[in-house]
Design an enzyme around this catalytic site. Sequence first.
Site, PDB file in Angstrom:
ATOM      1  N   GLN B 126      -2.850  -2.635   4.818  1.00  9.28           N
ATOM      2  CA  GLN B 126      -2.635  -1.430   4.278  1.00  9.28           C
ATOM      3  C   GLN B 126      -1.197  -1.817   3.113  1.00  9.28           C
ATOM      4  OE1 GLN B 126       0.265   1.352   6.126  1.00  9.28           O
ATOM      5  NE2 GLN B 126      -1.670   2.943   6.494  1.00  9.28           N
ATOM      6  N   GLY B 127      -1.241  -1.221   2.038  1.00  9.32           N
ATOM      7  CA  GLY B 127      -0.352  -1.382   1.277  1.00  9.32           C
ATOM      8  C   GLY B 127       0.120   0.190   0.871  1.00  9.32           C
ATOM      9  N   TYR B 128       0.903   0.775   1.693  1.00  5.11           N
ATOM     10  CA  TYR B 128       1.368   2.126   1.232  1.00  5.11           C
ATOM     11  C   TYR B 128       2.971   1.786   0.981  1.00  5.11           C
ATOM     12  CZ  TYR B 128      -2.773   4.309   2.879  1.00  5.11           C
ATOM     13  OH  TYR B 128      -3.948   4.791   3.129  1.00  5.11           O
ATOM     14  N   SER B 129       3.676   1.648   2.077  1.00  8.57           N
ATOM     15  CA  SER B 129       5.246   1.820   2.089  1.00  8.57           C
ATOM     16  C   SER B 129       5.864   0.781   1.026  1.00  8.57           C
ATOM     17  CB  SER B 129       5.900   1.515   3.253  1.00  8.57           C
ATOM     18  OG  SER B 129       5.478   2.788   4.271  1.00  8.57           O
ATOM     19  N   SER B 161       1.479  -5.002   8.284  1.00 13.55           N
ATOM     20  CA  SER B 161       0.950  -5.801   9.413  1.00 13.55           C
ATOM     21  C   SER B 161      -0.303  -6.440   9.048  1.00 13.55           C
ATOM     22  CB  SER B 161       0.637  -4.922  10.547  1.00 13.55           C
ATOM     23  OG  SER B 161      -0.170  -3.883  10.210  1.00 13.55           O
ATOM     24  N   GLU B 244      -3.594   7.836  11.350  1.00 12.03           N
ATOM     25  CA  GLU B 244      -2.529   6.935  12.078  1.00 12.03           C
ATOM     26  C   GLU B 244      -1.843   7.699  12.870  1.00 12.03           C
ATOM     27  OE1 GLU B 244       0.119   3.652  10.363  1.00 12.03           O
ATOM     28  OE2 GLU B 244       0.650   5.512   9.507  1.00 12.03           O
TER      29      GLU B 244
END
Lengths: 397, 397, 363, 363
Positions: B126-129, B161, B244
Site C-alpha cells: 500500500q502506498g499511502y503515507s 509493509s 483497516e
Amino acid sequence: MDLAYGPEYDAFRAEVRDFIRENGNKAPKRFGVSRPSEESIAWQRLLIAHGLTARTIPKAYGGYGAEPDILKSRIIAEEFTAAKLPMGIANQGISMLVPTLLELGTEEQKKKWIEPTLKGEVVWCQGYSEPGSGSDLASLQTKATEDGDDFIINGQKIWTSTAHAADMIFCLVRTEPDAKKHEGISYLIFPMTTPGIEVRPLKTMTGHAEFNEVFFTDVRVPQKDIVAGRGQGWFVANATLKHERGMLGDPNQAGTRLKEIADLMHEETVDGVRLIDHPVYRDRLMQLQARVLAMQFHGLRLLTASLKKEDPGIARLIVKLQGCEINHQLAALAIDALGEIGVLYGDSPHLRAHGSWQHRYMFDLGLIIGGGTAQIQKNIISERGLGMPREPKPAKA
Amino acid sequence: MDLAYGPEYDAFRAEVRDFIRENGNKAPKRFGVSRPSEESIAWQRLLIAHGLTARTIPKAYGGYGAEPDILKSRIIAEEFTAAKLPMGIANQGISMLVPTLLELGTEEQKKKWIEPTLKGEVVWCQGYSEPGSGSDLASLQTKATEDGDDFIINGQKIWTSTAHAADMIFCLVRTEPDAKKHEGISYLIFPMTTPGIEVRPLKTMTGHAEFNEVFFTDVRVPQKDIVAGRGQGWFVANATLKHERGMLGDPNQAGTRLKEIADLMHEETVDGVRLIDHPVYRDRLMQLQARVLAMQFHGLRLLTASLKKEDPGIARLIVKLQGCEINHQLAALAIDALGEIGVLYGDSPHLRAHGSWQHRYMFDLGLIIGGGTAQIQKNIISERGLGMPREPKPAKA
Amino acid sequence: MEFGLSEDQKLLQESVRGTLERVSPLERVRTAADKGETDAADIAHALAELGVYGMMVPEAQGGMGMTLLDAALVAEMLGRYVTPAGFAATAVMAPIAIAGAGSKAQRETWLPKIASGEAKAGVAIAEAASGAREDASVTASGGKLNGKSLFALEAEAADVIVVAGKAGELHLVKGDAKGLTKVRLTSIDLTRGLSELQFDNVEAEALSSGDAAATLRRVVDAGRVMLAADTLGAGWMMIEKAVAYAGERKQFGRVIGSFQAVKHMCAEMASELEPCRSLVWYAAHAFDAMPEEASLMAAHAKGMTGDVGRFVARTATEVHGGMGFTDLVGLHYWFKRIGLDRQLLGSPERVRHEAAVMQGWAA
Amino acid sequence: MEFGLSEDQKLLQESVRGTLERVSPLERVRTAADKGETDAADIAHALAELGVYGMMVPEAQGGMGMTLLDAALVAEMLGRYVTPAGFAATAVMAPIAIAGAGSKAQRETWLPKIASGEAKAGVAIAEAASGAREDASVTASGGKLNGKSLFALEAEAADVIVVAGKAGELHLVKGDAKGLTKVRLTSIDLTRGLSELQFDNVEAEALSSGDAAATLRRVVDAGRVMLAADTLGAGWMMIEKAVAYAGERKQFGRVIGSFQAVKHMCAEMASELEPCRSLVWYAAHAFDAMPEEASLMAAHAKGMTGDVGRFVARTATEVHGGMGFTDLVGLHYWFKRIGLDRQLLGSPERVRHEAAVMQGWAA
C-alpha cells in the site's frame, strides 16, 4: 543544599516562639466568616505591631516596615502552623488590593486605603470575572461610560466572594470601548454602598454560597478612583492575579491532608479490617505521598529561587495544575476508602470530619477550574514554559 | 437479546467443524513472512473452495460466491480461533485492494487482479503515507505528471509493509496539482518491478523492519491503471482505510492476551509469591478484564448493528482508540508484573514468550499512533460522533 | 444472534424517557432535593402508571415478570433524569428477594402490592454487599432482630424491608415494626433515600423458602447492575450537557467546543463510557439467561461504571468551567448521583476483588 | 536555607553535559548498541577524565568524596544522553559498598583503582532490591559462593563484583574468579549492561567490616536514586525532543506544536516530570545529610520517576507520530532507557510497598 536556616534565623524563630507562648491565648476563637470579628481585628493589630503580618508594608501605611525576607515570612508561617494559630486576617483586600496599591496606587490612595484594609476595618471584594468572561477575562463587558468627572457603570460580575459583606470593591471595567480588548480596561475602586449595586449569593455544587454575583445598574463612580490610569486595568489585574495563582495549591496543606488520610485509614475499618491494610488503597496513598513530597520539595526549590531572585521558569508555572490536582486526588482517596461513609454530607449521622472530604473533593474541582482552568494552565505551560507556538488566530468566518 | 445463533447457524458451525477435523492437518506450518509459502497458498485454495475465506467474492473473480452473512463469517472465525488454525492469507491485497476493486474497479481490473490476489499469487503493498503526510494524508506530495498515455511518478512513500516482497502496489499520487488538496489525488496500481522504484527497509523501535520506505524516480505507469478515475483517489482511499481501522484493536485478541497474562501471573513468582497474589497487580488485571469484556460485548453490539444494517454511530468510532489502548495496557501489566524479566528482549536468556510482551508494548504504541493517531481519533469522535464543531481554519499569517 | 435491544425494549425505554422528561425536569429535581423528597409522590405515581414497580414481580403475583435488562433500561433513564424516586430497592432488589426466597404467603402478601406501587419496599444489605462499617450487623434470634444496618436503600418510608442478617440470611421486616428506628442518612445525592436501621428486638419473618444465600447473591448482583445502569444514564446526560454547553459558550471569540482540548475531553468521556453500555447490557442479560456468569459480570459492570463515571462526572464539570461548579445549571445533581452510585453496594476496588475471588484468582 | 544546586554543582553538571554531548551523540549510541557495547571505552575514558569514577570514593582512597547529589547530577546527564557507559554500579553502588563495609585492605585494594577508572566494579543485588525471580539466590559457605544472581549491573567486564547473599550479607568477588559464569542478559535498553551470575564454589571475600545490612540498604538507596535521576534526564530530553519536533513538523498547514492537543501533551509531560527533579534532589540530599529519611525518599523517587517516566516516554513518542515509532530519529533509545530504569532495583509497586513498611503502614 542546605536545609538549615542559620543562626540569624534560628534567633528569629525563637522570637516568634516567644511571641506565640506569650500571646497565643489572644488568638481569636471566632474569626468572622465574611468580616473579621473584633477578636480577629485585635489579633491582627497585635501581629502587625510585632511584625508578624503586614511585615514588609511601610509604617506610613500601617505596616511594620521591615525589609522583605522570605525566610522570616516562612518561619512565621511554619511556627504559626505548628502552634495551630491563625496567621492574621487573610482576605482579598490584603492579599490583592494592598500589593496593587503599593505598586501602582497614588500616594492619596495608599494613605487612604492600605491601613484600614490591613487592620480589617475595610473589607474588599474583587470584581474581575463575568458570566461571559471566564478563561478569556480580557473580553469582559462591564461598561464604564464617562459622565462629567464620573463613570457610570453597568454590567455584571460573578465569583465575587464576600461581596455581601464587603465595604469596597476593586473592579475591572471597560472604559475605552474602541480600544483593543486588552487595552480598554480600567481598574476602579469604589464603595459597595454606591447606589445601583445589587449582590446575589451564588450557590455552588458544595451546597454553600461561597461566592456572589454582583449587578451594576447606573453605578456612579468618580474617575479619580481609577488605579494606574485609564486602559491600564488589564496589566494591573495580571499583577494581582499572579499573587492569587501563587496561593492556590499550597503543598504543605496537601501534606497535612495526606497525614489526615493516613490517620483515617488507620482508624477506619471495613469488615473489621483497617483500611490501611487494604493493599489497593494503601498503594494509592503511597502514590500520593510521593507526589505530595515532590511538590513540597518543589516549593522549597521555588522559595530558594525567590531568595536568589532567580526566575524558576517552568517550575513556577506547573504549581497550580499539580497542586490542585493532587488535592483533588487526596480527597478522592479519602472518599473511596470510606465507602458509603464517604458520600455522607450535610448534617448526616456517621459523617466524618464534618463532611470535609466531600466538600474538598468538590471545592478542589472548583479550584481546578477557577483562577485559570486546567486547560488554560496547560496553554500557559506549553507557551511560556516550553516555548510552543500559540494557536493560530481563526480566519474570519 | 439472544446470544444463540439458531439452528441454521448451528448446522453451519457443524460443517465448519467437520472441515477442520478433516483438513486441519493441512494447515501451513510455515506461513511465509512476506510472501505466502506454498503450503499457505494450498491452504488458501482449500479454504476458498469450501467457502471459508473469500466467501462472498463472486466466483467469476475467484471467490466462493456466497451471500454476505456476518454470522457465518463470525462462526468461521470462532471455530478457527478455537482450533488455533490460521484463517487463510491475510494481507493488504486481500483486505484492502480486493474490496476496492470490487466496488470501484473496471471489469478488466477485477478480472485481472482479484483472483490471483486471493490465491496468494500476487502480493500487494500500500502506498499511502508519506514522510510529510501522516495524519494529514490528503496533503501527500508524490507527483504523477502526464506524459502521453502514461504518468511519470516521483516522490516517496513510507510505512509500506511488505514492499520488499510485493509484486504490485496500490498507490495514491497527486495527478491534479491545481485542484484542491482532496481533489487532486488519484489511486494507481502498478508493478513493483517498474523501473525507478527503490525499496528501503524501515526499522522501528521494536528493532525489526516491519515497514519500508519506497522511493519513486521517474516511474512510468499507464494512465489506464487508475482506479475510479482521476482525482477520485481520496475517496477510494477513505473507503479502504475504513476497512483497516475496523481491523485494529480486535477485542477477542485482547481476551486472549488477558488470559495469557492471568496464566503468567499464576506461574511467575517474586520472592516465592505468585504474581496473582500481589493485590496491586491483581487489581490492574481485574480492571483490564472489565475493559476487555466491555469491548468484547461492544463488538457483539457492532456485529448486531451490522446484521440489522443499522448505523451504530459513535459506538463504531471509539473502537480503535479503546482497543489499541487496552492492548497497550495489557502488555504494560505483563511487563510490570514480570519485573526485570519484563525488560528482557531479543535473544536473552530468561526471556518469556519470546519477548512478545515487550514487542507488543512497543508495537501497540505504534498502532495507537498509526492508522490515525489517538489525537485524530478523538477529533473524529468529537466531530462525527458528538457533532462538535471543527477547529476554525487558521487566518493566513 | 442479537446483542441489542428488542423493539419492545426500545419502546419501553422511550416511554420512560418521555415520562421522566415531563415529570422529572431539573426544576422538579431541585424542589425535591430542597424538600428532602427522595421518593417524590408525583413522580412515583407516574412511574406506577408506567408499570415499572411490577416489572420484576412474577406474573403470578400480578407483575409483568420482565427481565433485569428491562429494569436496567429504566434505571438508566432514572439516572439520566436524576429522578428523585425509589426504584432499585422497591422495584428490583426487594421483589427478587421475596420472589426468590419468600414463602407462598410472603409472596402473595407483598408482591402484588409492590407491583402496583401500593406498597414500597426497602433493602438493608449494605454489610453483605459492601462490607460492614462501624461493625454494623444484624443478628436474628427467636424471630427477633437486633443490631443495626447502615445505608439501607429506599427504606425510610418503606412498608416492608428486606434485611440481610449477619450469616447472610434474609429477613422481612415491616416498615412500622416496633423497635425499628430509621435514621435518615444524608448523602451528597439528595435524590435518593439512604437510612440507618436500628433493630431493638424487631419482629421479622425469615425469607427462607429457597436458597437464601443464593438469593442474597442475586439481590446484590441485580442491585449492582441497577447502579451501573444509573451511572450509564447519568454519565451520558453529563456528556450531552457538556457537548451542548461547549457548543454555545464562547471564549476568545470561538465556541469552546471548537477548542481541541475541549473536544478531546468530550471524545474521551464518550469513548470510556460507551463500552460500559455493552457491559451493563451483558451483565443484565447474564442475570436473566446465564446465571453462572451473572455475578462476575455484575461486579465488573459496577466497578467499571464506578471508575468511568467518576472520570465523566469530573470532566463534564470541567468542560462547563465555572458554570459547572455553580448550582445554577444543576450539573452537580448528576455529579453527585454518579458519586453515590460508585460507593453503594461495593466500591470498584471491592467488586474487583470479588471478581478475582469468583475466578479463583484471590482467596 | 538553600534547596538547589551550588555553583560547583551547576558547573559539574554543565561539564558532564558538554562532554557527553560531544562523546555520546546519538550516532555513537547507535553504534554502541549495534555492537553490544554497554561500557564504550572511548566514553568511559572521557568520563574518567572528568573524574566521575572517583566521585563517591573517599578522599583517603584517592577519590573525591563527593555527595550522592553530585552523582545524581551525573546520572541525570547520562540518562539525558542515553550514554552507553557504566556508572551507577561502578562509580556509585560498589564504592558505597566497599567504603561502607570493606576492610582497610579491601578499601585500599579496590577503591583507588575504581576511582581512577582503572578497575570497573559490578553489583549483583537484584534479589535483595527487587525480589528474587526464578528463586535465584546466592549462599555463602566457607568463603565460597554458590547459586545464581540475576540482573547484575555492569558486571560483565567488571574486575570486581559486589554480591548480596541470601541473608543480606555482602561479598566481594573477582571478575575472573574461578567458577564464576557471567551470562549476558539482553534487555530492551542496549546501552546498559545486565548479566546473570552463576556461582559454582566461587571464592569470595566477605564485606563485613561495618553493618553489612545497613550498607546493603545504602547501596540499594543510592542505586534507586541513580535510576531515578537517569529517568529524569532521559525524560526531559524526550520532552525537549517532542517540543522541537512539534515545532517543525507541519500537518494541516500548521506546525503540529500549535495544536492544543499536542501542546497539552507536552505541558502534561513537563508538569508531571519537573516535580520529580525536586524529589530526586531531596532523596539524594537525604542520603548525604538526613540518613533517617534516605530510604523512604529513595523509594519514592524511584517509584514516582518510574511511573512518570513511563507516561513521558509514551507521550513523547506519540507527539513524534510515526517518526517516534521508527528507528530513524532514535527516540526509542530514551524510551527503552526509561523502561529499564523502571524495572531495575524495585518496581514502583514494590518500592511503594517498601515505603509503606518503613512508615509502619504495612507489614
